[in-house]
Design a protein around this motif. Structure first.
Motif, PDB file in Angstrom:
ATOM      1  N   THR A   1       4.114  -1.477 -12.255  1.00 24.48           N
ATOM      2  CA  THR A   1       5.010  -0.969 -12.242  1.00 24.48           C
ATOM      3  C   THR A   1       5.491  -1.555 -10.364  1.00 24.48           C
TER       4      THR A   1
ATOM      5  N   ASN B   1       5.015   5.007 -18.056  1.00 28.38           N
ATOM      6  CA  ASN B   1       6.345   3.978 -17.126  1.00 28.38           C
ATOM      7  C   ASN B   1       7.507   4.150 -18.499  1.00 28.38           C
TER       8      ASN B   1
ATOM      9  N   GLN C   1      10.964   5.204 -11.455  1.00 27.35           N
ATOM     10  CA  GLN C   1      10.040   4.266 -12.317  1.00 27.35           C
ATOM     11  C   GLN C   1       8.732   3.815 -13.161  1.00 27.35           C
TER      12      GLN C   1
END
Length: 553
Positions: A39, A119, A205
């Protein structure tokens, strides 16, 4: 040890963190990671692992350099990186004794860990935990507080930080070092506030909601949470809080902190004008010096007349400097800055048995009532007889050790918790909920036939839902404090569900648990958390009446 009091308790606080770091605590470890997860955060890309349905990112930096010329100051800006940074190993904990299964402690310790179900773009509540260990030990990698089960079983995001501790986190230099060192007595707390700011900027995120953040913490982490509840630097970044077995009603005054600094400089043979020599002393030497200084509790008791007579300099904790920490967290009143933020507060029923276990105290469990009087007199003087009488009247079947554990436990954690609840109610803002954790472990204090009951720190693995049967179907292992009884799995689920529901909604609730009313000064409802939870009105009424008569609540 002839007396049990707040100073004794706080001198042992770091052990809760040490226990969590070194002990098995009986929770299920995840299987081998099945895939890497990447991420992007505001400083670059990171790679964690997905394991058993949870994405885990460890050792993520949230602040820059705090060593060298940044010692005792705000961190250097965190520099972005190129490529993908590994986030599969824990970051260094703050300077302290080495910790089992963790990297070597380091001055540069501003790392955090994140556990999330996914995520994705889902806005899950965020549970931001401050570890125990007083203000001198512990880390966000402590095993009992692994966030995997909370994330997996209750669909929340869990975040924990490492931050400066002890002398390096709380040495008060404001009066001798100039503007660059403003707030030096609260660097450890400002680090945690920076972690909260990181959450605000990045947690989306990780599938978390930056506008729904709960701060919580046990023992020293409860005291840290008390401070965060009062701090302007933290206020924009959380919505609700829980203070667990660590009620921080008062912190260190500037006067006491300045005397501690003077004592340190004298021990090091450094003149105040030459204070910058502190920047050249190896961190390990400062840690050794920290251990030599007289201990002082970072929580200062209500109506502490001793502070006026003797400042008790020598310890390190947050400083009421009027800026970073504008007031004592809950004295004389609850902080206005968090008036509209719901609060949980409470303690474990048998806090003291942890310290008996740690100190190998067996004598306290052999004494009769005459021995109890002798043990308590140095602390309570002429009030000893009526204090014991009040406890025997309220608990007619209690033995002398039972009364000793009850008095010691409530004086350590209960009185401050009740004070916080009452002052929050009087503020007339968001609700506060008072609890007692009461699941009884059958494990005995070594060298005695006395069961540990609900000791200090046992709640950690319960509230993190880390008291569960193994996911692979194998036989459960004995829990470090919780014992072998499978009933503990039910109590752990109740605890975790109450806390995660509070994180989601601001009101604690769980299936098969009675409705938990907000605390008020008429009924004084307290939720007792166990295999079977119950609301008890005006709990410990007789005992608290006695403590109030002594000016302790």
């Amino acid at each position: 040890m002839n007396t049990i009091d707040r100073r004794l308790f706080l001198s042992q606080l770091s052990l809760a963190g040490a226990v969590a770091a070194t002990a098995g605590f009986g929770f299920t470890t995840a299987r081998k990671a099945d895939e890497f997860i990447e991420t992007e955060i505001n400083t670059g890309k990171i790679r964690g692992v997905r394991s058993d349905g949870v994405n885990v990112f460890k050792g993520v930096p949230y602040g820059g350099k705090i060593s060298g010329d940044r010692r005792f100051r705000r961190p250097a800006p965190l520099q972005p990186w190129t490529g993908v940074r590994d986030a599969t190993q824990f970051g260094a904990p703050a300077i302290q004794a080495p910790r089992r299964n963790e990297p070597a402690p380091s001055e540069d310790c501003l790392f955090l860990n994140v556990w999330t179900p996914a995520n994705d773009n889902k806005k899950r509540p965020v549970m931001f935990y401050s570890h125990g260990g007083g203000f001198v030990g512990g880390s966000g990698a402590s095993q009992a507080q692994d966030g995997s089960n909370l994330a997996r079983n209750f669909d929340v995001v869990v975040v924990q930080t490492n931050h400066r501790l002890g002398l390096l986190g709380f040495l008060y230099l404001d009066e001798i070092a100039g503007a660059d060192y403003a707030g030096s007595g609260n660097m450890g707390m400002l680090d945690i506030a920076d972690g909260l700011k990181w959450v605000n900027q990045n947690i989306a995120q990780f599938g978390g909601d930056p506008n729904n953040v709960m701060i919580f913490g046990e023992s020293g982490g409860g005291a840290k949470t008390s401070c965060l509840y009062t701090m302007p630097a933290a206020a924009p970044y959380f919505n609700k809080a829980s203070i667990e077995s660590g009620p921080g009603v008062r912190m260190t005054t500037k006067e006491t902190a300045a005397e501690t600094t003077a004592m340190l400089l004298k021990e090091l043979n450094i003149a105040p004008k030459d204070w910058k020599k502190l920047l050249d002393i190896p961190a390990a030497d400062l840690l050794a010096m920290q251990a030599k200084l007289p201990f002082v509790p970072p929580f200062i008791e209500k109506n502490n007349s001793r502070e006026a007579k003797q400042r008790n300099a020598g310890g390190f904790g947050p400083v009421v400097d009027g800026v970073v920490l504008p007031q004592h967290p809950f004295d004389p009143v609850a902080p206005e800055i968090s008036k509209d933020k719901p609060l949980l507060v409470g303690w474990n029923e048998d806090e003291y048995t942890f310290f008996a276990w740690e100190r190998k105290d067996t004598e306290s469990f052999k004494m009769d009532f005459e021995g109890l009087k002798k043990k308590l007199e140095p602390r309570y003087g002429e009030n000893t007889d009526k204090l014991i009488e009040a406890y025997r009247k309220a608990n007619p079947n209690a033995s002398a050790p039972d009364v000793f554990v009850a008095i010691s436990s409530i004086s350590m954690m209960g009185l401050g918790s009740v004070t916080i609840a009452e002052r929050k109610v009087k503020q007339g803002g968001a609700p506060v909920y008072l609890y007692n954790f009461g699941y009884k472990s059958e494990k005995k204090i070594p060298g005695t036939d006395y069961a540990m009951g609900t000791p200090h720190a046992m709640d950690i693995s319960f509230k993190f839902n880390n008291e569960i049967p193994p996911r692979d179907g194998s036989a459960p292992k004995e829990s470090f404090f919780g014992g072998n009884n499978p009933d503990r799995f039910v109590a752990s689920h109740h605890f975790a569900e109450l806390w995660t529901t509070f994180a989601k909604t601001g009101k604690p609730a769980a299936k098969d648990v009675p409705e938990w009313p907000a605390y008020n000064l008429k009924d004084r409802p307290t939720m007792r958390i166990d295999t079977k939870c119950e609301v008890i009105n005006n709990r410990f009424a007789q005992e608290l009446a006695m403590w109030r008569s002594l000016g302790k609540v």
